[in-house]
Design a protein around this motif. Sequence first.
Motif, PDB file in Angstrom:
ATOM      1  N   ILE A 117       0.831  -1.214   0.000  1.00 32.40           N
ATOM      2  CA  ILE A 117       0.000   0.000   0.000  1.00 32.40           C
ATOM      3  C   ILE A 117       0.866   1.265   0.000  1.00 32.40           C
ATOM      4  O   ILE A 117       0.644   2.153  -0.841  1.00 32.40           O
ATOM      5  N   PRO A 118       1.874   1.394   0.871  1.00 32.08           N
ATOM      6  CA  PRO A 118       2.743   2.576   0.757  1.00 32.08           C
ATOM      7  C   PRO A 118       3.452   2.656  -0.601  1.00 32.08           C
ATOM      8  O   PRO A 118       3.588   3.737  -1.169  1.00 32.08           O
ATOM      9  N   LEU A 119       3.869   1.497  -1.133  1.00 29.51           N
ATOM     10  CA  LEU A 119       4.508   1.493  -2.455  1.00 29.51           C
ATOM     11  C   LEU A 119       3.528   1.987  -3.514  1.00 29.51           C
ATOM     12  O   LEU A 119       3.872   2.834  -4.349  1.00 29.51           O
ATOM     13  N   PHE A 120       2.304   1.496  -3.474  1.00 31.30           N
ATOM     14  CA  PHE A 120       1.268   1.912  -4.423  1.00 31.30           C
ATOM     15  C   PHE A 120       1.046   3.422  -4.367  1.00 31.30           C
ATOM     16  O   PHE A 120       1.022   4.102  -5.399  1.00 31.30           O
ATOM     17  N   LEU A 121       0.894   3.954  -3.161  1.00 31.86           N
ATOM     18  CA  LEU A 121       0.649   5.390  -3.013  1.00 31.86           C
ATOM     19  C   LEU A 121       1.833   6.221  -3.504  1.00 31.86           C
ATOM     20  O   LEU A 121       1.654   7.246  -4.172  1.00 31.86           O
ATOM     21  N   MET A 122       3.064   5.787  -3.192  1.00 30.84           N
ATOM     22  CA  MET A 122       4.251   6.516  -3.657  1.00 30.84           C
ATOM     23  C   MET A 122       4.400   6.430  -5.174  1.00 30.84           C
ATOM     24  O   MET A 122       4.753   7.414  -5.828  1.00 30.84           O
ATOM     25  N   VAL A 123       4.130   5.263  -5.753  1.00 27.01           N
ATOM     26  CA  VAL A 123       4.206   5.104  -7.212  1.00 27.01           C
ATOM     27  C   VAL A 123       3.196   6.024  -7.883  1.00 27.01           C
ATOM     28  O   VAL A 123       3.515   6.688  -8.877  1.00 27.01           O
ATOM     29  N   CYS A 124       1.983   6.091  -7.335  1.00 23.51           N
ATOM     30  CA  CYS A 124       0.973   6.999  -7.886  1.00 23.51           C
ATOM     31  C   CYS A 124       1.459   8.443  -7.817  1.00 23.51           C
ATOM     32  O   CYS A 124       1.307   9.208  -8.771  1.00 23.51           O
ATOM     33  N   GLN A 125       2.079   8.809  -6.691  1.00 28.54           N
ATOM     34  CA  GLN A 125       2.548  10.179  -6.533  1.00 28.54           C
ATOM     35  C   GLN A 125       3.642  10.517  -7.538  1.00 28.54           C
ATOM     36  O   GLN A 125       3.578  11.554  -8.193  1.00 28.54           O
ATOM     37  N   VAL A 126       4.657   9.665  -7.679  1.00 25.88           N
ATOM     38  CA  VAL A 126       5.775  10.001  -8.570  1.00 25.88           C
ATOM     39  C   VAL A 126       5.390   9.925 -10.044  1.00 25.88           C
ATOM     40  O   VAL A 126       6.015  10.576 -10.873  1.00 25.88           O
ATOM     41  N   THR A 127       4.353   9.148 -10.375  1.00 18.86           N
ATOM     42  CA  THR A 127       3.923   9.066 -11.772  1.00 18.86           C
ATOM     43  C   THR A 127       2.826  10.067 -12.098  1.00 18.86           C
ATOM     44  O   THR A 127       2.408  10.175 -13.251  1.00 18.86           O
ATOM     45  N   GLY A 128       2.329  10.787 -11.072  1.00 15.72           N
ATOM     46  CA  GLY A 128       1.313  11.815 -11.307  1.00 15.72           C
ATOM     47  C   GLY A 128      -0.073  11.245 -11.573  1.00 15.72           C
ATOM     48  O   GLY A 128      -0.881  11.868 -12.250  1.00 15.72           O
ATOM     49  N   VAL A 129      -0.360  10.067 -11.006  1.00 20.26           N
ATOM     50  CA  VAL A 129      -1.648   9.406 -11.209  1.00 20.26           C
ATOM     51  C   VAL A 129      -2.409   9.381  -9.882  1.00 20.26           C
ATOM     52  O   VAL A 129      -1.828   9.070  -8.847  1.00 20.26           O
ATOM     53  N   ALA A 130      -3.689   9.695  -9.926  1.00 18.71           N
ATOM     54  CA  ALA A 130      -4.509   9.624  -8.712  1.00 18.71           C
ATOM     55  C   ALA A 130      -4.722   8.161  -8.336  1.00 18.71           C
ATOM     56  O   ALA A 130      -5.039   7.339  -9.206  1.00 18.71           O
ATOM     57  N   PRO A 131      -4.537   7.809  -7.064  1.00 17.98           N
ATOM     58  CA  PRO A 131      -4.733   6.411  -6.643  1.00 17.98           C
ATOM     59  C   PRO A 131      -6.156   5.937  -6.912  1.00 17.98           C
ATOM     60  O   PRO A 131      -7.117   6.662  -6.703  1.00 17.98           O
ATOM     61  N   SER A 132      -6.265   4.703  -7.406  1.00 17.03           N
ATOM     62  CA  SER A 132      -7.558   4.087  -7.651  1.00 17.03           C
ATOM     63  C   SER A 132      -7.519   2.693  -7.049  1.00 17.03           C
ATOM     64  O   SER A 132      -6.657   1.889  -7.389  1.00 17.03           O
ATOM     65  N   TRP A 133      -8.450   2.423  -6.145  1.00 12.74           N
ATOM     66  CA  TRP A 133      -8.410   1.152  -5.414  1.00 12.74           C
ATOM     67  C   TRP A 133      -8.969  -0.003  -6.204  1.00 12.74           C
ATOM     68  O   TRP A 133      -8.618  -1.127  -5.984  1.00 12.74           O
ATOM     69  N   ASP A 134      -9.886   0.224  -7.095  1.00 17.37           N
ATOM     70  CA  ASP A 134     -10.362  -0.843  -7.974  1.00 17.37           C
ATOM     71  C   ASP A 134     -10.987  -0.203  -9.200  1.00 17.37           C
ATOM     72  O   ASP A 134     -11.340   0.966  -9.201  1.00 17.37           O
ATOM     73  N   ALA A 135     -11.098  -0.978 -10.246  1.00 17.67           N
ATOM     74  CA  ALA A 135     -11.662  -0.459 -11.486  1.00 17.67           C
ATOM     75  C   ALA A 135     -13.149  -0.155 -11.270  1.00 17.67           C
ATOM     76  O   ALA A 135     -13.848  -0.910 -10.590  1.00 17.67           O
ATOM     77  N   PRO A 136     -13.658   0.959 -11.838  1.00 15.94           N
ATOM     78  CA  PRO A 136     -15.069   1.312 -11.660  1.00 15.94           C
ATOM     79  C   PRO A 136     -15.991   0.204 -12.162  1.00 15.94           C
ATOM     80  O   PRO A 136     -15.730  -0.403 -13.185  1.00 15.94           O
ATOM     81  N   GLY A 137     -17.044  -0.062 -11.398  1.00 12.52           N
ATOM     82  CA  GLY A 137     -18.023  -1.051 -11.822  1.00 12.52           C
ATOM     83  C   GLY A 137     -17.648  -2.493 -11.528  1.00 12.52           C
ATOM     84  O   GLY A 137     -18.396  -3.389 -11.863  1.00 12.52           O
ATOM     85  N   THR A 138     -16.494  -2.741 -10.895  1.00 18.20           N
ATOM     86  CA  THR A 138     -16.110  -4.108 -10.559  1.00 18.20           C
ATOM     87  C   THR A 138     -16.415  -4.382  -9.098  1.00 18.20           C
ATOM     88  O   THR A 138     -16.434  -3.470  -8.280  1.00 18.20           O
ATOM     89  N   ARG A 139     -16.647  -5.625  -8.798  1.00 16.62           N
ATOM     90  CA  ARG A 139     -16.909  -6.030  -7.433  1.00 16.62           C
ATOM     91  C   ARG A 139     -15.617  -6.172  -6.663  1.00 16.62           C
ATOM     92  O   ARG A 139     -14.643  -6.697  -7.177  1.00 16.62           O
ATOM     93  N   SER A 140     -15.595  -5.726  -5.447  1.00 15.09           N
ATOM     94  CA  SER A 140     -14.416  -5.841  -4.606  1.00 15.09           C
ATOM     95  C   SER A 140     -14.191  -7.297  -4.225  1.00 15.09           C
ATOM     96  O   SER A 140     -15.138  -8.064  -4.056  1.00 15.09           O
TER      97      SER A 140
END
Length: 145
Positions: A117-140
């Motif tokens: 999770i920290p890696l995911f958040l940092m990767v999103c930050q350095v690549t300039g992408v807003a974090p997304s926890w799952d694809a829209p319309g998919t079941r968790s």
Amino acid sequence: MLRNALARLRAAHRGRTAEQAGSGRVRLALPASMSATLGCDAVGVPARHGFRLMSHLPRTGCVFADADRWWWIVPAGSDLDLDWPEQVTYARDAAVPGGWPRLIHSPDALTPYTPPIPLFLMVCQVTGVAPSWDAPGTRSVVSAP
């Protein structure tokens, strides 16, 4: 820590043979002293982000690198419900495409993992992408109570 990683990366790049530089998949080999009871996947990011990620993560597990990508070892299944940015390569079973990544960082702990999770958040930050926890319309995968 970062100087040591850079020195290892440079030495590994110089020592690469033509056979090792071929294409295909390479399974990242963890140090024998590490316990990977949760299985292993790898998250690859462009090399230009490697040092920044390593210096800002609260805990860094095993990191492998070649000229193009840095690979962080994460527990198997760390891609569930996470929408990794487009620039990231997620490799199940730590079988990475092409190149011949070398171990450039090994943690003092007995486990090889970087917390996903920290890696995911940092990767999103350095690549300039807003974090997304799952694809829209998919079941968790994990149902809510």
